[in-house]
Enzyme design. Sequence first.
Site, PDB file in Angstrom:
ATOM      1  N   GLY A 206      -5.265  23.976 -22.165  1.00 51.65           N
ATOM      2  CA  GLY A 206      -5.830  23.770 -23.498  1.00 51.65           C
ATOM      3  C   GLY A 206      -4.927  23.032 -24.461  1.00 51.65           C
ATOM      4  O   GLY A 206      -5.179  23.055 -25.675  1.00 51.65           O
ATOM      5  N   CYS A 315     -31.302   4.663 -20.622  1.00 52.73           N
ATOM      6  CA  CYS A 315     -32.438   4.605 -21.540  1.00 52.73           C
ATOM      7  C   CYS A 315     -32.417   5.827 -22.447  1.00 52.73           C
ATOM      8  O   CYS A 315     -33.365   6.627 -22.450  1.00 52.73           O
ATOM      9  CB  CYS A 315     -33.741   4.570 -20.751  1.00 52.73           C
ATOM     10  SG  CYS A 315     -33.733   3.367 -19.438  1.00 52.73           S
ATOM     11  N   TYR A 344     -11.544  14.777 -17.410  1.00 47.53           N
ATOM     12  CA  TYR A 344     -12.918  15.140 -17.766  1.00 47.53           C
ATOM     13  C   TYR A 344     -13.717  13.870 -18.068  1.00 47.53           C
ATOM     14  O   TYR A 344     -14.355  13.753 -19.122  1.00 47.53           O
ATOM     15  CB  TYR A 344     -12.938  16.096 -18.961  1.00 47.53           C
ATOM     16  CG  TYR A 344     -12.120  17.348 -18.747  1.00 47.53           C
ATOM     17  CD1 TYR A 344     -12.619  18.398 -17.981  1.00 47.53           C
ATOM     18  CD2 TYR A 344     -10.852  17.475 -19.296  1.00 47.53           C
ATOM     19  CE1 TYR A 344     -11.864  19.546 -17.773  1.00 47.53           C
ATOM     20  CE2 TYR A 344     -10.095  18.625 -19.095  1.00 47.53           C
ATOM     21  CZ  TYR A 344     -10.607  19.653 -18.339  1.00 47.53           C
ATOM     22  OH  TYR A 344      -9.865  20.787 -18.137  1.00 47.53           O
TER      23      TYR A 344
HETATM   24  C1  LIG Z   1      -9.106  28.857 -17.160  1.00 43.11           C
HETATM   25  C2  LIG Z   1      -8.767  27.460 -17.518  1.00 43.11           C
HETATM   26  N1  LIG Z   1      -7.509  27.025 -17.284  1.00 43.11           N
HETATM   27  C3  LIG Z   1      -7.154  25.746 -17.580  1.00 43.11           C
HETATM   28  C4  LIG Z   1      -8.049  24.865 -18.134  1.00 43.11           C
HETATM   29  C5  LIG Z   1      -7.596  23.476 -18.428  1.00 43.11           C
HETATM   30  O1  LIG Z   1      -7.731  23.211 -19.783  1.00 43.11           O
HETATM   31  P1  LIG Z   1      -7.243  21.801 -20.381  1.00 43.11           P
HETATM   32  O2  LIG Z   1      -7.712  20.757 -19.485  1.00 43.11           O
HETATM   33  O3  LIG Z   1      -7.832  21.764 -21.743  1.00 43.11           O
HETATM   34  O4  LIG Z   1      -5.731  21.853 -20.429  1.00 43.11           O
HETATM   35  C6  LIG Z   1      -9.356  25.291 -18.401  1.00 43.11           C
HETATM   36  C7  LIG Z   1     -10.345  24.379 -18.997  1.00 43.11           C
HETATM   37  O5  LIG Z   1     -11.447  24.706 -19.339  1.00 43.11           O
HETATM   38  C8  LIG Z   1      -9.724  26.622 -18.089  1.00 43.11           C
HETATM   39  O6  LIG Z   1     -10.962  27.076 -18.322  1.00 43.11           O
END
Ligand SMILES: Cc1ncc(COP(=O)(O)O)c(C=O)c1O
Length: 375
Positions: A206, A315, A344
């Site tokens: 995160g 579309c 992502y």
């Molecule tokens: C349990 C868990 N760990 C790690 C991550 C990786 O998060 P990020 O890519 O934001 O660092 C996520 C992303 O949703 C997650 O759900």
Amino acid sequence: MTRPAYVYDLDALAVHVAGIRAVLPDRVDLLYAVKANPDPGILRTLARTVDGFEAASQGELRHLATVLPDRPAAAYAGPGKTDEDLVAALAAGVGRVHVESPAELHRLARLAHAAHRTVDVLLRVNLPGDAGGASLVMGGGPSPFGMSPQEATYLAADPPAGVRVRGVHAHLASGLDAPAAAATARAVLDWAVAEVGATEVNAGGGMAVDYAAPDARFDWPGYGRLLGAALAAHPTVRLRIEPGRAVTAYCGWYLTEVVDVKRSYGQWFVVVAGGTHHLRTPAAKGHSQPVRVHRRGRRGPATDGAPVTVVGQLCTPRDVLARAADVGPVAVGDVLVFAMAGAYAWNISHRDFLLHDPPEFRTGTPEDVALNWDS
Ligand SMILES: Cc1ncc(COP(=O)(O)O)c(C=O)c1O
């Protein structure tokens, strides 16, 4: 016309991840969240530096086994694990199973016990808290992720046969800056040691990525210092983190050619080959993907240099890659180079919508690929 292409700069990725590892304390293990981008070249590059991989599905476990047969997932996580998923995790020899609920722990224990195994687990806990500033909140209040602190305390004190509770996992939010991410990790660490007797804590991923500031980076050195201070109070505990986005976002680009330019009610639209079915990130997160123009001499109609909306071939009015992009004049045949497309991006895209061809995948720099673009 060259097909739209993802370009991954694996050398730049290797430097970036080595820089992250170098500023983390020794007692912090750096895992990579495979869900951010499971591209084989990216995984092999990261494998030289990271301490392990976090898989969040049976598919990711199988993929890791194919791409990196000697590196079973260090962590296996995710909500809604079926019995088949849990058996696959046992067979794959994952390091730690992150358990999402008391019922899941009991199912895992039964399956492990039946296989004459004892499996190491972390309990995913949804601790109360305020994830202020986060882009995606996954805990701290009602949430499908993890179990309550009371459930975790109870299960850790009296675990069923077949599991060994090593500690706690928490991923409470995404998009946290370094002070906020470190404060969250510290809160989880302090709670897990005091209430669960944890010897291991996984503080999740995160770490923030700011798509409006492509040159900014998460403050890894500051984060490392703050984690070191948090760990000083717990000399025997191992901490793990599992970032995804902040590791790979910057090593990927999406390149595509301008097919048409048009003015509609006073606004310029640039229509490119491909679109959000290749690069869903801006649609998913509601931002404009950072973009620049690789000009190739005027091959067709051009805009007058005013800001443009960049759209793809779907579309739907939601197929927007960038709004009010101040990129100067854009002509048909130019190549648009979208940055920060390494996480992502392709793997979360609705790739079968309209059945357009998929993009190509290349390694190298976006400059080289743009220079060698064929029409
Ligand atoms: C349990 C868990 N760990 C790690 C991550 C990786 O998060 P990020 O890519 O934001 O660092 C996520 C992303 O949703 C997650 O759900």
